[in-house]
Scaffold this active site. Structure first.
Site, PDB file in Angstrom:
ATOM      1  CB  ALA A 170      -0.942   0.005   1.210  1.00 45.20           C
ATOM      2  CB  ALA A 171       4.009   2.334   1.570  1.00 45.42           C
ATOM      3  N   PRO A 172       3.139   4.439  -0.822  1.00 45.00           N
ATOM      4  CG  PRO A 172       3.461   6.499  -1.870  1.00 45.00           C
ATOM      5  CD  PRO A 172       3.555   5.013  -2.105  1.00 45.00           C
ATOM      6  N   GLY A 173       0.502   5.281  -0.270  1.00 46.18           N
ATOM      7  CA  GLY A 173      -0.873   5.376   0.201  1.00 46.18           C
ATOM      8  C   GLY A 173      -1.856   6.171  -0.622  1.00 46.18           C
ATOM      9  CE  LYS A 175      -1.792   2.432  -7.634  1.00 46.19           C
ATOM     10  NZ  LYS A 175      -0.469   2.993  -7.241  1.00 46.19           N
ATOM     11  CG  ASP A 253       0.315  -0.703  -7.263  1.00 45.74           C
ATOM     12  OD1 ASP A 253       0.232  -0.799  -8.497  1.00 45.74           O
ATOM     13  OD2 ASP A 253       1.001   0.160  -6.684  1.00 45.74           O
ATOM     14  CB  CYS A 306       4.280   2.111 -12.291  1.00 49.58           C
ATOM     15  SG  CYS A 306       5.403   1.761 -10.931  1.00 49.58           S
TER      16      CYS A 306
END
Length: 753
Positions: A170-173, A175, A253, A306
């Protein structure tokens, strides 16, 4: 945490100024990169030069308005009328600035982009007001500066307020913030049924994640610290029985080589090599496998990177689909985001080593390279099986099509349990356990992955198929037979966190709180927690019922960094007025529906006074609010604005502020950036020039943009309250006698709350 961000910010400034470590020294050329992607054929014929030209251009600035807040329309109006109109008339470095445009595929005009780069916005004096607006509104959680393609995965998850969501990396957050927003689609519901568990393997990055999530003040978010490839299966109570938590939605992700980010991460140009994707493929596949294991049947998982590289993209999806034996399928998302331009996933690709050697099939790979190159990196050989995977349903976003970064996304729907949960040994149930047989199979995977389930009360009896040997099992894996991911022991590391301690319904702390604020009978006392076993409780937090369930059942096998939203803080003055706890602004929208006293209805003019004067006399309020305040005793209060539909010139969204009623004065306790936000909504100019905000400040104050940024960022990390977030926006003095300022106990902040 934020001191680290400031150091990073200063480093970026030195780079931008052409220092020895500057990006100016990096040439945006990489022949190996160009050769590789020409050979892969991912870019339509005749467009490769456009593709490369776009990769060399700075990434445009994009912002997203926090959609779940009821005042999103007010923010949008402010952007259009106050900032965007000015921007389109500017000329910077000989280039005319185009008017910002709404992203055509993002719902309700909630996301915008402009041809200005982030560097121009940050450096141009002509854009100082706009930059200050972005910094301030970002810190108060009302907008997010987020890359356009990064906004895509949460939209494709199709989240509803009741969904249980896992964000694996999840980081940096940014999304994660979108996921939280979607849960709170209805602001009138303080506790949605769903929740977000946001995980990251990097302990330090988890604190960036906490900062992002805290801006949204949600009781439905939990930040945890685990290796996503072996994140533990969690247990919950369901109808009086123990059950395994399966998620309705999972965002996967994964870590990637990031070659789609060359427009903003300039150093990728010199660091890019094909080895990056070869090293990451196995980890990406393990994380994806672990994700679908925890996905509920009927649920959706979005896999995204990405990176443009098929080894990290289609190869992972193809391997995952093959392992699933029909339990997973790729969803057709072509109609989900009308206006978004994307290329279908490819069904053929090649692999190249860093020294330029190409391989089209696993059979061509020499045995000396088998540790680096794996069979799952190649497309399936069987044409019929390959067609059945529908890899064309994957989506690849190319930078030159809509002036974005590069991105890959695929949506998976789970149709049945994963096949190895049926094939591998069953778990023998403990006599006191009520899990169904199917659910035991998922628990076994955690044992394989190193999780400790001794506390669950389960006993395990591994069974090996008759005649099977270790050698045969290894051979089966090499042939690509389905099986659980390789074992990897979980590791818990990082800072020691304070415990999460839930209060009981008869906790003495509720005695004065209940009477002072006249809490309604349906107030969920069991959802209140603190961060200490001993001594006085300094802060009280609230989480949703569902997250409480998760916390209580998994405290020994889950490393929680942060959860809940602060609703009360202890202060030394309050006890003499009837309650030792004052309201906290972070949790006011969660808590206020249950409060039936200590509420003063205020007007637009009242709010202006309260947010621009430090200690205004009660007489500064308009008659109605003044009369209410006079009847109320000293202590913590709610200042509530209810919009008037008959007066469209005023904000058409409710506003709730925490305040303090003093002897002869009244004040609002609101963090600085939230003050700025509300004042902007009311039409008050809050731009800070070099002399301060509209008027001269005290001697010795630092000047300029960097001071503004530093103060804003520092403020976001401080606890809101007396002395922390006071900003006297004009120099009118309030009550100097009989001060209304409560003293907050405990000078040291809690580690992560």
């Amino acid at each position: 945490m934020f001191y680290g961000l400031l150091i990073l910010s200063n480093l970026c400034r030195r780079r931008d100024s052409g220092g020895k470590t500057g990006y100016a020294d990096i040439v945006k050329e990489n022949k190996l990169f160009e050769h590789y992607y020409k050979e892969q054929g991912l870019v339509p014929e005749g467009e490769f030069e456009q593709f490369m030209d776009a990769m060399r251009e700075p990434l445009p600035a994009t912002i997203r308005i926090t959609g779940y807040k009821s005042h999103a329309k007010e923010i949008l109006h402010c952007l259009k009328e106050k900032y965007f109109k000015d921007i389109q008339e500017l000329e910077i470095d000989g280039q005319m600035m185009e008017a910002p445009q709404a992203l055509s595929w993002y719902p309700d005009e909630q996301a915008w982009h402009t041809n200005m780069s982030r560097k121009i916005i940050r450096k141009s004096p002509l854009l100082e007001k706009f930059h200050q607006f972005l910094v301030s509104e970002t810190e108060s959680g009302n907008i997010s500066r987020q890359e356009a393609v990064s906004m895509i995965p949460p939209l494709l998850l199709k989240i509803e307020p009741h969904h249980k969501i896992l964000d694996m990396c999840a980081a940096p957050g940014s999304k994660t913030a979108q996921l939280i927003e979607m849960l709170h689609a209805d602001m009138d519901v303080p506790f949605p049924e769903g929740f977000v568990i946001a995980n990251d393997v990097d302990n330090k990055r988890c604190y960036l994640l906490v900062h992002q999530a805290k801006r949204l003040n949600s009781p439905c978010i939990m930040v945890v610290n685990h290796d996503a490839s072996c994140i533990p299966t969690l247990q919950i109570d369901s109808d009086g029985k123990k059950d395994i938590l399966f998620y309705d939605r999972i965002l996967c992700d994964v870590p990637c080589s990031g070659d789609g980010t060359m427009r903003k991460n300039i150093d990728v140009w010199k660091k890019w090599t094909t080895s990056n994707s070869l090293h990451l493929h196995g980890l990406q596949l393990r994380i994806a496998v672990r994700g679908v294991e925890q996905l509920a049947v009927g649920g959706r998982m979005v896999y995204s990177t990405c990176s443009l590289n098929p080894i990290e993209d289609e190869a992972v999806i193809a391997a995952l689909l093959e392992k699933s034996e029909g339990a997973l399928e790729l969803a057709d998302s072509s109609a989900d985001l009308p206006g978004l331009k994307w290329m279908p996933g490819v069904t053929s690709w090649k692999l190249m080593t860093k020294d330029g050697q190409w391989f089209s099939d696993w059979s061509e790979v020499p045995s000396s390279r088998h540790t680096q190159i794996r069979p799952t990196m190649f497309p399936p050989k069987d044409a019929e099986k390959l067609a059945a995977l529908h890899l064309e349903r994957c989506m690849r976003i190319l930078p030159h099509h809509q002036n974005t970064g590069g991105f890959f996304v695929a949506v998976l729907v789970k149709k049945a349990p994963m096949p190895w949960n049926k094939r591998y040994p069953k778990v023998l149930p403990h006599k006191h356990t009520h899990l169904t047989d199917d659910r035991y199979l998922y628990v076994l995977l955690d044992v394989v992955n190193g999780a400790d389930f001794s506390l669950v009360g389960l006993s395990f009896e591994p069974a090996v198929p008759k005649g099977a040997s270790v050698a045969q099992e290894a051979s089966a894996k090499q042939e690509g037979m389905c099986g659980p991911p390789p074992s990897k022991k979980m590791r818990l590391f990082g800072y020691k966190e304070d415990p999460f301690v839930f209060l009981t319904e008869d906790d003495p702390v509720f005695n004065t709180i209940q009477s002072f604020y006249d809490l309604s009978g349906d107030f969920p006392k069991l959802n209140v927690l603190t961060r200490t076993h001993e001594g006085k409780k300094r802060h009280l937090y609230m989480v949703s019922k569902e997250l409480r369930n998760v916390l209580l059942n998994n405290s020994e096998r889950m490393k929680v960094i942060n959860t809940g939203v602060k609703v009360w803080s202890r202060n030394s003055d309050g006890e003499e007025f009837g309650c030792a706890f004052r309201l906290a602004q972070e949790g006011i929208y969660t808590l206020q529906p249950y409060i039936r006293s200590r509420i003063i209805r205020v007007s637009v003019e009242d709010i202006k006074v309260l947010l621009t004067q430090e200690n205004p006399f009660l007489s500064k309020l308009e008659d109605d609010a003044h009369a209410q305040a006079k009847k109320m005793g000293m202590g913590s209060i709610v200042l509530k604005y209810i919009p008037n539909a008959n007066n469209p010139a005023e904000p058409q969204c409710p506003i709730q502020l925490c305040g303090w009623r003093g002897k002869t004065s009244i004040r609002a306790f609101v963090p600085r950036n939230e003050r700025f936000h509300y004042l902007r909504m009311l039409g008050v100019e809050v731009f800070r020039d070099k002399q301060g905000l509209g008027q001269k400040r005290g001697d010795g104050e630092k000047e300029g943009k960097e001071q503004v940024e530093d103060e804003v960022e520092k403020d976001a990390e401080e606890e809101e309250g007396a002395g922390d977030n006071e900003t006297e926006l004009d120099l009118e003095n309030g009550d100097q006698n009989g001060s209304s300022k409560p003293k907050t106990e405990g000078g040291n902040k809690e580690t992560s709350s």
